[in-house]
Write an enzyme that holds these catalytic residues in place. Structure first.
Site, PDB file in Angstrom:
ATOM      1  N   ARG A   1     -10.036   0.976  15.681  1.00  0.00           N
ATOM      2  CA  ARG A   1      -9.961   1.543  14.419  1.00  0.00           C
ATOM      3  C   ARG A   1     -11.087   0.864  13.501  1.00  0.00           C
ATOM      4  O   ARG A   1     -12.044   1.282  13.429  1.00  0.00           O
ATOM      5  CB  ARG A   1      -8.576   1.198  13.639  1.00  0.00           C
ATOM      6  CG  ARG A   1      -7.798   2.562  13.916  1.00  0.00           C
ATOM      7  CD  ARG A   1      -6.553   2.506  13.150  1.00  0.00           C
ATOM      8  NE  ARG A   1      -5.774   1.194  12.211  1.00  0.00           N
ATOM      9  CZ  ARG A   1      -4.717   1.128  11.754  1.00  0.00           C
ATOM     10  NH1 ARG A   1      -4.059   2.279  11.619  1.00  0.00           N
ATOM     11  NH2 ARG A   1      -4.522   0.154  11.232  1.00  0.00           N
TER      12      ARG A   1
ATOM     13  N   LYS B   1       0.936  -1.182   0.095  1.00  0.00           N
ATOM     14  CA  LYS B   1       0.072   0.013  -0.130  1.00  0.00           C
ATOM     15  C   LYS B   1       0.910   1.292  -0.037  1.00  0.00           C
ATOM     16  O   LYS B   1       2.086   1.188   0.256  1.00  0.00           O
ATOM     17  CB  LYS B   1      -0.968   0.053   1.282  1.00  0.00           C
ATOM     18  CG  LYS B   1      -0.252  -0.023   2.526  1.00  0.00           C
ATOM     19  CD  LYS B   1      -1.240  -0.159   3.850  1.00  0.00           C
ATOM     20  CE  LYS B   1      -0.363  -0.532   5.000  1.00  0.00           C
ATOM     21  NZ  LYS B   1      -1.041   0.353   6.033  1.00  0.00           N
TER      22      LYS B   1
ATOM     23  N   TYR C   1      18.065  29.829   6.405  1.00  0.00           N
ATOM     24  CA  TYR C   1      16.868  30.679   6.834  1.00  0.00           C
ATOM     25  C   TYR C   1      16.776  30.980   8.481  1.00  0.00           C
ATOM     26  O   TYR C   1      17.190  29.845   9.152  1.00  0.00           O
ATOM     27  CB  TYR C   1      15.563  30.062   6.568  1.00  0.00           C
ATOM     28  CG  TYR C   1      15.173  30.260   5.053  1.00  0.00           C
ATOM     29  CD1 TYR C   1      14.921  31.226   4.366  1.00  0.00           C
ATOM     30  CD2 TYR C   1      15.096  29.156   4.129  1.00  0.00           C
ATOM     31  CE1 TYR C   1      14.912  31.557   3.057  1.00  0.00           C
ATOM     32  CE2 TYR C   1      14.723  28.979   2.690  1.00  0.00           C
ATOM     33  CZ  TYR C   1      14.747  30.475   2.297  1.00  0.00           C
ATOM     34  OH  TYR C   1      14.462  30.890   1.025  1.00  0.00           O
TER      35      TYR C   1
HETATM   36  C1  LIG Z   1      -3.766  -4.640   8.425  1.00  0.00           C
HETATM   37  C2  LIG Z   1      -2.415  -4.350   8.308  1.00  0.00           C
HETATM   38  N1  LIG Z   1      -1.496  -5.326   8.088  1.00  0.00           N
HETATM   39  C3  LIG Z   1      -0.249  -5.182   8.100  1.00  0.00           C
HETATM   40  C4  LIG Z   1       0.212  -3.994   7.964  1.00  0.00           C
HETATM   41  C5  LIG Z   1       1.870  -4.028   7.818  1.00  0.00           C
HETATM   42  O1  LIG Z   1       2.544  -3.489   8.990  1.00  0.00           O
HETATM   43  P1  LIG Z   1       3.978  -3.248   9.093  1.00  0.00           P
HETATM   44  O2  LIG Z   1       4.176  -2.164   7.930  1.00  0.00           O
HETATM   45  O3  LIG Z   1       4.305  -2.619  10.640  1.00  0.00           O
HETATM   46  O4  LIG Z   1       4.666  -4.499   8.841  1.00  0.00           O
HETATM   47  C6  LIG Z   1      -0.381  -2.951   8.061  1.00  0.00           C
HETATM   48  C7  LIG Z   1       0.381  -1.557   8.148  1.00  0.00           C
HETATM   49  O5  LIG Z   1      -0.128  -0.598   8.443  1.00  0.00           O
HETATM   50  C8  LIG Z   1      -1.923  -2.870   8.077  1.00  0.00           C
HETATM   51  O6  LIG Z   1      -2.584  -1.856   8.059  1.00  0.00           O
END
Ligand SMILES: Cc1ncc(COP(=O)(O)O)c(C=O)c1O
Length: 356
Positions: A132, A34, A254
């Site tokens: 959540r 993602k 700055y």
């Molecule tokens: C439902 C879910 N599973 C797995 C992950 C992976 O988490 P990580 O990047 O901490 O391994 C995420 C990331 O936010 C998530 O939302």
């Protein structure tokens, strides 16, 4: 040409995926890609992650990008669909959904036959205390029983709020998850993100869902990637474009927040918050020059930073590593009061993208 570069090491990515497989040899791996593969660029990462059993994304658009790139692995939408019409697209594109609220459940039941006919599993999210997404323990059991009776194959899914630390909520989350798993047996199960993959080998179950560890950054505040045997995937670098000798008492950048206490040699590096390099540091930050760490001086500007190169042998055109194998993104993040995840995800479009 301006040399601000994000270079993706696909071998490191494969190495980290293999680490997941070593740690969780009996589980399928849902690689979390993602947010554009945590800022690494999904199109640069998928081939190196093609030995994953599935991909995890946050929305349909991200899943469709994976399909457009030609990858056929199962995909899970970890927040499910956002509207009824997305459900049919998901089915057509062979994309699995999570259900975390009743409306999504209704949308799923309306397309039940098509969904089941395509052998898609439905992921059902337990809210075990993170508050959540998900159904609470008092309702999820009957939902899963109903889905199973309708002929769905279900995956019980849960996400830890504190897998990176010892926290009393962990025990509650685990015990609720195990209770539902037992009540709904037989059922597939998934609850481990990167931190939990390390911390809870006994909870790997059918699918693990690594994200940050794939990219060679740490989910833990007290264990770096070397301790976890992971390799940083991204090297963010830029070039020295000017050298400046300053005298004691002269200010830099700055706000003139930095005033030299001694004669110094500065190098100006073509990187700034316009590239996604963070500005609001809460403590001293460094960059790496040929493996040697040296401080950033004064404020980060949109396009430039100054670094201290007193006593270092530098010239215009030398490359500076902002984060990568020598200066870990997690350490830059820590100096910035944030986490590696955020810095990786919020790079801008401006740096050039390369992969090796
Ligand atoms: C439902 C879910 N599973 C797995 C992950 C992976 O988490 P990580 O990047 O901490 O391994 C995420 C990331 O936010 C998530 O939302």
């Amino acid at each position: 040409m301006r040399q601000a570069t994000v270079c993706i090491d696909t071998h490191a990515l494969q190495y980290n995926l293999n680490r997941v497989k070593q740690l969780a040899p009996n589980s399928k791996v849902v690689s979390m890609v993602k947010a554009n593969a945590y800022g690494h660029g999904v199109s640069d990462c998928l081939a190196a992650l093609s030995q994953s059993d599935a991909f995890g994304v946050a929305c349909l658009e991200e899943a469709l990008e994976i399909r457009e790139l030609g990858f056929k692995q199962p995909i899970t939408l970890i927040e499910g669909v956002f509207s009824e019409d997305e459900m049919q697209i998901a089915i057509d594109q062979h994309i699995e959904v999570i259900v975390h609220h009743h409306q999504q459940l209704q949308w799923l039941l309306q397309v039940k036959d098509a969904y089941i006919a395509r052998n898609l599993k439905v992921w059902v999210k337990l809210n075990s205390g993170m508050n959540r997404l998900g159904f609470k323990i008092d309702v999820i059991k009957s939902i899963i029983h109903q889905l199973k009776n309708e002929g769905f194959t279900c995956v019980l899914a849960m996400h830890f709020a504190n897998a990176d630390v010892d926290h009393p909520l962990n025990e509650q989350q685990i015990s609720q998850f195990l209770e539902v798993k037992q009540d709904c047996a037989p059922i597939l199960a998934s609850c481990c993100n990167s931190a939990a993959i390390y911390k809870y080998p006994e909870l790997h179950f059918d699918y693990v869902r690594p994200g940050i560890m794939l990219y060679g950054a740490t989910p833990f505040a007290d264990r770096d990637v070397h301790a976890l045997d992971l390799k940083p995937v991204m090297t963010f670098s830029a070039e020295i474009i000017a050298l400046n000798a300053i005298q004691s008492g002269e200010a830099v950048g700055y706000g003139s927040t930095f005033v030299a206490q001694r004669p110094m040699q500065l190098a100006i590096v073509s990187i700034g918050y316009g590239d996604g390099y963070p500005r609001a540091f809460i403590r001293e930050n460094t960059v790496s020059l040929d493996g040697q760490l040296t401080p950033v001086i004064g404020r980060v500007a949109m396009d430039m930073i100054a670094i201290d190169v007193t006593n270092l042998n530098t010239k215009i055109g030398d490359l500076v590593e902002l984060w990568g194998k020598h200066r870990l993104v997690d350490d830059v993040a820590e100096a910035n009061g944030t986490i590696g995840y955020e810095l990786l995800c919020r790079l801008s479009q401006r740096p050039k993208r390369l992969k090796m």
